[in-house]
Scaffold this motif. Structure first.
Motif, PDB file in Angstrom:
ATOM      1  N   GLU A  91       0.819  -1.213   0.000  1.00  0.00           N
ATOM      2  CA  GLU A  91       0.000   0.000   0.000  1.00  0.00           C
ATOM      3  C   GLU A  91       0.851   1.260   0.000  1.00  0.00           C
ATOM      4  O   GLU A  91       0.472   2.275  -0.603  1.00  0.00           O
ATOM      5  N   CYS A  92       2.014   1.203   0.653  1.00  0.00           N
ATOM      6  CA  CYS A  92       2.841   2.418   0.722  1.00  0.00           C
ATOM      7  C   CYS A  92       3.911   2.460  -0.356  1.00  0.00           C
ATOM      8  O   CYS A  92       4.795   3.314  -0.326  1.00  0.00           O
ATOM      9  N   GLY A  93       3.865   1.526  -1.313  1.00  0.00           N
ATOM     10  CA  GLY A  93       4.687   1.672  -2.507  1.00  0.00           C
ATOM     11  C   GLY A  93       5.995   0.914  -2.534  1.00  0.00           C
ATOM     12  O   GLY A  93       6.851   1.203  -3.381  1.00  0.00           O
ATOM     13  N   ALA A  94       6.196  -0.057  -1.647  1.00  0.00           N
ATOM     14  CA  ALA A  94       7.412  -0.866  -1.727  1.00  0.00           C
ATOM     15  C   ALA A  94       7.395  -1.707  -3.001  1.00  0.00           C
ATOM     16  O   ALA A  94       6.351  -2.220  -3.407  1.00  0.00           O
ATOM     17  N   HIS A  95       8.541  -1.857  -3.630  1.00  0.00           N
ATOM     18  CA  HIS A  95       8.642  -2.626  -4.870  1.00  0.00           C
ATOM     19  C   HIS A  95       9.292  -3.985  -4.676  1.00  0.00           C
ATOM     20  O   HIS A  95       8.888  -4.967  -5.308  1.00  0.00           O
ATOM     21  N   LEU A  96      10.331  -4.059  -3.852  1.00  0.00           N
ATOM     22  CA  LEU A  96      11.051  -5.316  -3.643  1.00  0.00           C
ATOM     23  C   LEU A  96      11.262  -5.557  -2.163  1.00  0.00           C
ATOM     24  O   LEU A  96      11.488  -4.616  -1.392  1.00  0.00           O
ATOM     25  N   LEU A  97      11.213  -6.840  -1.774  1.00  0.00           N
ATOM     26  CA  LEU A  97      11.517  -7.242  -0.415  1.00  0.00           C
ATOM     27  C   LEU A  97      12.566  -8.341  -0.473  1.00  0.00           C
ATOM     28  O   LEU A  97      12.333  -9.402  -1.045  1.00  0.00           O
ATOM     29  N   LEU A  98      13.732  -8.077   0.111  1.00  0.00           N
ATOM     30  CA  LEU A  98      14.853  -9.004   0.090  1.00  0.00           C
ATOM     31  C   LEU A  98      14.959  -9.695   1.450  1.00  0.00           C
ATOM     32  O   LEU A  98      14.931  -9.024   2.486  1.00  0.00           O
ATOM     33  N   SER A  99      15.089 -11.017   1.449  1.00  0.00           N
ATOM     34  CA  SER A  99      15.133 -11.753   2.717  1.00  0.00           C
ATOM     35  C   SER A  99      16.031 -12.972   2.598  1.00  0.00           C
ATOM     36  O   SER A  99      16.513 -13.320   1.517  1.00  0.00           O
ATOM     37  N   GLY A 100      16.241 -13.647   3.741  1.00  0.00           N
ATOM     38  CA  GLY A 100      17.078 -14.838   3.794  1.00  0.00           C
ATOM     39  C   GLY A 100      16.476 -15.871   4.724  1.00  0.00           C
ATOM     40  O   GLY A 100      15.326 -16.226   4.603  1.00  0.00           O
ATOM     41  N   HIS A 101      17.288 -16.381   5.687  1.00  0.00           N
ATOM     42  CA  HIS A 101      16.852 -17.222   6.792  1.00  0.00           C
ATOM     43  C   HIS A 101      16.653 -18.694   6.451  1.00  0.00           C
ATOM     44  O   HIS A 101      17.023 -19.557   7.229  1.00  0.00           O
ATOM     45  N   LEU A 102      16.056 -19.016   5.312  1.00  0.00           N
ATOM     46  CA  LEU A 102      15.688 -20.399   5.020  1.00  0.00           C
ATOM     47  C   LEU A 102      16.758 -21.174   4.264  1.00  0.00           C
ATOM     48  O   LEU A 102      16.609 -22.377   4.056  1.00  0.00           O
ATOM     49  N   HIS A 103      17.799 -20.493   3.810  1.00  0.00           N
ATOM     50  CA  HIS A 103      18.868 -21.115   3.018  1.00  0.00           C
ATOM     51  C   HIS A 103      18.306 -21.759   1.746  1.00  0.00           C
ATOM     52  O   HIS A 103      18.741 -22.831   1.329  1.00  0.00           O
ATOM     53  N   ARG A 104      17.371 -21.075   1.127  1.00  0.00           N
ATOM     54  CA  ARG A 104      16.842 -21.551  -0.146  1.00  0.00           C
ATOM     55  C   ARG A 104      16.485 -20.353  -1.023  1.00  0.00           C
ATOM     56  O   ARG A 104      16.261 -19.260  -0.547  1.00  0.00           O
ATOM     57  N   TRP A 105      16.427 -20.611  -2.320  1.00  0.00           N
ATOM     58  CA  TRP A 105      16.223 -19.573  -3.320  1.00  0.00           C
ATOM     59  C   TRP A 105      14.742 -19.404  -3.648  1.00  0.00           C
ATOM     60  O   TRP A 105      13.991 -20.377  -3.717  1.00  0.00           O
ATOM     61  N   ARG A 106      14.344 -18.153  -3.879  1.00  0.00           N
ATOM     62  CA  ARG A 106      12.985 -17.881  -4.359  1.00  0.00           C
ATOM     63  C   ARG A 106      12.968 -16.498  -4.984  1.00  0.00           C
ATOM     64  O   ARG A 106      13.522 -15.553  -4.435  1.00  0.00           O
ATOM     65  N   ALA A 107      12.336 -16.361  -6.131  1.00  0.00           N
ATOM     66  CA  ALA A 107      12.202 -15.060  -6.789  1.00  0.00           C
ATOM     67  C   ALA A 107      10.858 -15.031  -7.499  1.00  0.00           C
ATOM     68  O   ALA A 107      10.698 -15.634  -8.563  1.00  0.00           O
ATOM     69  N   GLU A 108       9.892 -14.331  -6.912  1.00  0.00           N
ATOM     70  CA  GLU A 108       8.556 -14.233  -7.497  1.00  0.00           C
ATOM     71  C   GLU A 108       7.747 -13.183  -6.739  1.00  0.00           C
ATOM     72  O   GLU A 108       8.099 -12.823  -5.613  1.00  0.00           O
ATOM     73  N   PRO A 109       6.662 -12.682  -7.326  1.00  0.00           N
ATOM     74  CA  PRO A 109       5.859 -11.675  -6.630  1.00  0.00           C
ATOM     75  C   PRO A 109       5.072 -12.275  -5.471  1.00  0.00           C
ATOM     76  O   PRO A 109       4.647 -13.426  -5.512  1.00  0.00           O
ATOM     77  N   PHE A 110       4.908 -11.479  -4.415  1.00  0.00           N
ATOM     78  CA  PHE A 110       3.899 -11.792  -3.408  1.00  0.00           C
ATOM     79  C   PHE A 110       2.520 -11.577  -4.034  1.00  0.00           C
ATOM     80  O   PHE A 110       2.328 -10.644  -4.821  1.00  0.00           O
ATOM     81  N   LEU A 111       1.578 -12.394  -3.662  1.00  0.00           N
ATOM     82  CA  LEU A 111       0.208 -12.224  -4.150  1.00  0.00           C
ATOM     83  C   LEU A 111      -0.647 -11.681  -3.016  1.00  0.00           C
ATOM     84  O   LEU A 111      -1.216 -12.418  -2.217  1.00  0.00           O
ATOM     85  N   SER A 112      -0.712 -10.372  -2.928  1.00  0.00           N
ATOM     86  CA  SER A 112      -1.474  -9.698  -1.897  1.00  0.00           C
ATOM     87  C   SER A 112      -2.959  -9.683  -2.253  1.00  0.00           C
ATOM     88  O   SER A 112      -3.336  -9.553  -3.411  1.00  0.00           O
ATOM     89  N   ARG A 113      -3.806  -9.861  -1.256  1.00  0.00           N
ATOM     90  CA  ARG A 113      -5.253  -9.871  -1.507  1.00  0.00           C
ATOM     91  C   ARG A 113      -5.751  -8.522  -2.013  1.00  0.00           C
ATOM     92  O   ARG A 113      -6.593  -8.460  -2.895  1.00  0.00           O
ATOM     93  N   LYS A 114      -5.221  -7.441  -1.469  1.00  0.00           N
ATOM     94  CA  LYS A 114      -5.705  -6.118  -1.830  1.00  0.00           C
ATOM     95  C   LYS A 114      -4.939  -5.495  -2.990  1.00  0.00           C
ATOM     96  O   LYS A 114      -5.495  -4.733  -3.767  1.00  0.00           O
ATOM     97  N   HIS A 115      -3.656  -5.821  -3.093  1.00  0.00           N
ATOM     98  CA  HIS A 115      -2.790  -5.078  -4.011  1.00  0.00           C
ATOM     99  C   HIS A 115      -2.119  -5.954  -5.060  1.00  0.00           C
ATOM    100  O   HIS A 115      -1.180  -5.523  -5.717  1.00  0.00           O
ATOM    101  N   GLY A 116      -2.589  -7.164  -5.237  1.00  0.00           N
ATOM    102  CA  GLY A 116      -2.065  -8.017  -6.287  1.00  0.00           C
ATOM    103  C   GLY A 116      -0.595  -8.334  -6.097  1.00  0.00           C
ATOM    104  O   GLY A 116      -0.157  -8.698  -5.012  1.00  0.00           O
ATOM    105  N   ALA A 117       0.165  -8.186  -7.170  1.00  0.00           N
ATOM    106  CA  ALA A 117       1.584  -8.552  -7.164  1.00  0.00           C
ATOM    107  C   ALA A 117       2.467  -7.318  -7.060  1.00  0.00           C
ATOM    108  O   ALA A 117       3.472  -7.177  -7.754  1.00  0.00           O
ATOM    109  N   GLN A 118       2.114  -6.412  -6.162  1.00  0.00           N
ATOM    110  CA  GLN A 118       2.802  -5.137  -6.038  1.00  0.00           C
ATOM    111  C   GLN A 118       4.263  -5.284  -5.594  1.00  0.00           C
ATOM    112  O   GLN A 118       5.128  -4.521  -6.001  1.00  0.00           O
ATOM    113  N   VAL A 119       4.543  -6.274  -4.739  1.00  0.00           N
ATOM    114  CA  VAL A 119       5.868  -6.424  -4.146  1.00  0.00           C
ATOM    115  C   VAL A 119       6.524  -7.703  -4.676  1.00  0.00           C
ATOM    116  O   VAL A 119       5.930  -8.773  -4.636  1.00  0.00           O
TER     117      VAL A 119
END
Length: 275
Positions: free
Chosen positions: A175-203
């Motif tokens: 909602e406030c305009g973030a484009h990318l969220l970078l994270s770790g912790h799981l020791h595994r790879w993932r690159a894809e949009p979040f599917l938000s209920r209100k804002h679709g694939a904004q992040v």
């Protein structure tokens, strides 16, 4: 064009020492505008491990921005973990637990998701979320990036608990305009949009494995190179092969009215979802 390198889960105290120089060389070769480090610098938050981690960071030619991980607070010293959980991180890595970096055309904000009371799970700090949203709302930068150690979404086969109210946090960031969220912790790879209920694939989520640790959990040591424009993101996965890091495929996303959409099929990398 903005280039950000994303590394995570270095785990000094449990590193593959033969990868130290290759990782530094590979990161410096990208000529990145920023190196984003999403926590777990150490294995047991010991001063010697922190000194090694800081010496490693000091070899980067690009500026870096970092957040702590759950391994960066003491596990075996209960008093230190509960009373002064981030003292050693502040002393050796960064005194600021809400770091901000402004570059040419982008702004990056770090969120501290470490919970000293629940060592593994992590938590959202809503004051930091509000501050990040204010920065994004007041920002003229075209690209807005969030760093956090813990993922805000994970695959169903992951045994670790997801942070409470992670979905609500994604809604707020979208909602406030973030484009990318970078994270770790799981020791595994993932690159894809979040599917938000209100804002679709904004992040767009970029989740890297471990840069140096021997705790691989079925995937190679890796990091990500992000080439970003205002409406496009190219994500290249760099993996350790022998004693060097090499490209292992890339994926491009386009940002439009409905948020992020995949522009091309990724090469088959044989690991996890996304790239």
């Amino acid at each position: 064009m903005t280039r950000i390198v994303h590394i995570s889960d270095l785990h000094f105290g449990r590193t593959d020492v033969e990868l130290l120089d290759p990782l530094v060389d590979a990161v410096n070769a990208t000529q990145a505008d920023l190196v984003a480090v999403t926590g777990d610098f150490t294995q047991r938050a010991r001063n010697s491990q922190y000194r090694d981690a800081r010496a490693f960071l000091d070899r980067f030619e690009a500026p870096w921005l970092a957040v702590p991980g759950n391994h960066d607070i003491s596990l075996d010293n209960l008093w230190l973990r509960l009373m002064r959980p981030f003292r050693r991180y502040r002393d050796h890595i960064c005194n600021d637990l809400f770091p901000v970096h402004r570059g040419d055309g982008f702004v990056a904000v770090g969120l501290n998701t470490v919970d000293q009371y629940r060592w593994q799970r992590g938590r959202i700090r809503w004051r930091q979320m509000r501050n990040a949203c204010k920065i994004f709302s007041d920002s003229d930068e075209a690209i807005r990036v969030v760093l956090a150690h813990h993922p805000f979404e994970q695959d169903q086969d992951v045994k670790k608990s997801l942070m409470p109210k992670a979905e609500k946090a994604i809604e707020q960031l979208a909602e406030c305009g973030a484009h990318l969220l970078l994270s770790g912790h799981l020791h595994r790879w993932r690159a894809e949009p979040f599917l938000s209920r209100k804002h679709g694939a904004q992040v767009l989520q970029i989740h890297v494995g471990t840069g140096l640790s021997t705790r691989l959990r079925g995937q190679e040591n890796d990091f990500a190179v992000l080439d970003l424009d205002a409406d496009e993101a190219k994500v290249t996965r760099m993996v350790a092969r022998g004693e060097q890091f090499v490209p292992a495929g890339s994926r491009s996303f386009q940002f439009g009215e409905d948020g992020w959409r995949d522009r091309q099929d990724a090469r088959s990398l044989g690991t996890g979802r996304g790239l």
